[in-house]
Design a protein around this motif. Sequence first.
Motif, mmCIF file in Angstrom:
data_model
loop_
_atom_site.group_PDB
_atom_site.id
_atom_site.type_symbol
_atom_site.label_atom_id
_atom_site.label_comp_id
_atom_site.label_asym_id
_atom_site.label_seq_id
_atom_site.Cartn_x
_atom_site.Cartn_y
_atom_site.Cartn_z
ATOM 1 N N THR A 39 0.808 -1.209 0.000
ATOM 2 C CA THR A 39 0.000 0.000 0.000
ATOM 3 C C THR A 39 0.847 1.268 0.000
ATOM 4 N N ALA A 40 2.141 1.149 0.235
ATOM 5 C CA ALA A 40 2.980 2.345 0.296
ATOM 6 C C ALA A 40 3.097 3.010 -1.072
ATOM 7 N N THR A 41 3.197 2.238 -2.131
ATOM 8 C CA THR A 41 3.365 2.828 -3.454
ATOM 9 C C THR A 41 2.035 3.193 -4.090
ATOM 10 N N GLY A 42 0.971 2.522 -3.722
ATOM 11 C CA GLY A 42 -0.324 2.804 -4.315
ATOM 12 C C GLY A 42 -0.556 2.046 -5.604
ATOM 13 N N LYS A 43 0.516 1.735 -6.339
ATOM 14 C CA LYS A 43 0.417 0.980 -7.581
ATOM 15 C C LYS A 43 1.158 -0.332 -7.393
ATOM 16 N N GLN A 44 0.660 -1.329 -8.074
ATOM 17 C CA GLN A 44 1.309 -2.627 -7.963
ATOM 18 C C GLN A 44 1.877 -3.025 -9.308
ATOM 19 N N GLY A 45 2.898 -3.837 -9.264
ATOM 20 C CA GLY A 45 3.464 -4.352 -10.486
ATOM 21 C C GLY A 45 4.659 -3.557 -10.974
ATOM 22 N N TYR A 46 5.150 -3.965 -12.111
ATOM 23 C CA TYR A 46 6.341 -3.379 -12.702
ATOM 24 C C TYR A 46 5.977 -2.138 -13.494
ATOM 25 N N ARG A 47 6.774 -1.086 -13.310
ATOM 26 C CA ARG A 47 6.582 0.133 -14.088
ATOM 27 C C ARG A 47 7.873 0.448 -14.809
ATOM 28 N N GLU A 48 7.793 0.653 -16.098
ATOM 29 C CA GLU A 48 8.976 0.994 -16.875
ATOM 30 C C GLU A 48 9.027 2.508 -17.014
ATOM 31 N N THR A 49 9.891 3.128 -16.230
ATOM 32 C CA THR A 49 10.024 4.580 -16.252
ATOM 33 C C THR A 49 11.099 4.976 -17.256
ATOM 34 N N GLU A 50 11.263 6.273 -17.434
ATOM 35 C CA GLU A 50 12.211 6.781 -18.424
ATOM 36 C C GLU A 50 13.644 6.357 -18.110
ATOM 37 N N HIS A 51 14.049 6.421 -16.855
ATOM 38 C CA HIS A 51 15.426 6.030 -16.546
ATOM 39 C C HIS A 51 15.646 4.527 -16.746
ATOM 40 N N VAL A 52 14.611 3.717 -16.590
ATOM 41 C CA VAL A 52 14.722 2.288 -16.868
ATOM 42 C C VAL A 52 14.859 2.058 -18.373
ATOM 43 N N ARG A 53 14.099 2.807 -19.161
ATOM 44 C CA ARG A 53 14.213 2.689 -20.620
ATOM 45 C C ARG A 53 15.612 3.072 -21.097
ATOM 46 N N ARG A 54 16.194 4.123 -20.510
ATOM 47 C CA ARG A 54 17.550 4.523 -20.870
ATOM 48 C C ARG A 54 18.557 3.438 -20.505
ATOM 49 N N TYR A 55 18.367 2.798 -19.373
ATOM 50 C CA TYR A 55 19.261 1.724 -18.958
ATOM 51 C C TYR A 55 19.158 0.555 -19.924
ATOM 52 N N TYR A 56 17.961 0.152 -20.292
ATOM 53 C CA TYR A 56 17.779 -0.932 -21.251
ATOM 54 C C TYR A 56 18.430 -0.587 -22.594
ATOM 55 N N ALA A 57 18.287 0.642 -23.024
ATOM 56 C CA ALA A 57 18.897 1.074 -24.283
ATOM 57 C C ALA A 57 20.420 0.996 -24.189
ATOM 58 N N SER A 58 20.980 1.342 -23.047
ATOM 59 C CA SER A 58 22.445 1.258 -22.891
ATOM 60 C C SER A 58 22.917 -0.181 -22.933
ATOM 61 N N LEU A 59 22.114 -1.112 -22.475
ATOM 62 C CA LEU A 59 22.484 -2.518 -22.543
ATOM 63 C C LEU A 59 22.460 -3.041 -23.983
ATOM 64 N N ARG A 60 21.545 -2.505 -24.770
ATOM 65 C CA ARG A 60 21.471 -2.919 -26.181
ATOM 66 C C ARG A 60 22.518 -2.225 -27.027
ATOM 67 N N GLY A 61 23.200 -1.239 -26.465
ATOM 68 C CA GLY A 61 24.243 -0.531 -27.206
ATOM 69 C C GLY A 61 23.701 0.647 -27.991
#
Length: 62
Positions: A39-61
């Motif tokens: 209940t602390a976050t209010g939302k459940q599950g995985y959220r792909e935020t902008e900084h996560v997208r940038r990290y994934y892009a850096s892994l793909r090169g």
Amino acid sequence: MKTTKTNLERRGLLKALAVAPIAGAAVAAAPAFANTASTATGKQGYRETEHVRRYYASLRGE
């Protein structure tokens, strides 16, 4: 041989006395911790935020 058996029984009792309060506290705290975590976050599950997208892009090169 009786001394060895008595020592083992006493050792088992001491282990049980030492572990019981710790286990009881863990069981008592587990439901309360689970409720506050969800209940602390209010939302459940995985959220792909902008900084996560940038990290994934850096892994793909990219």
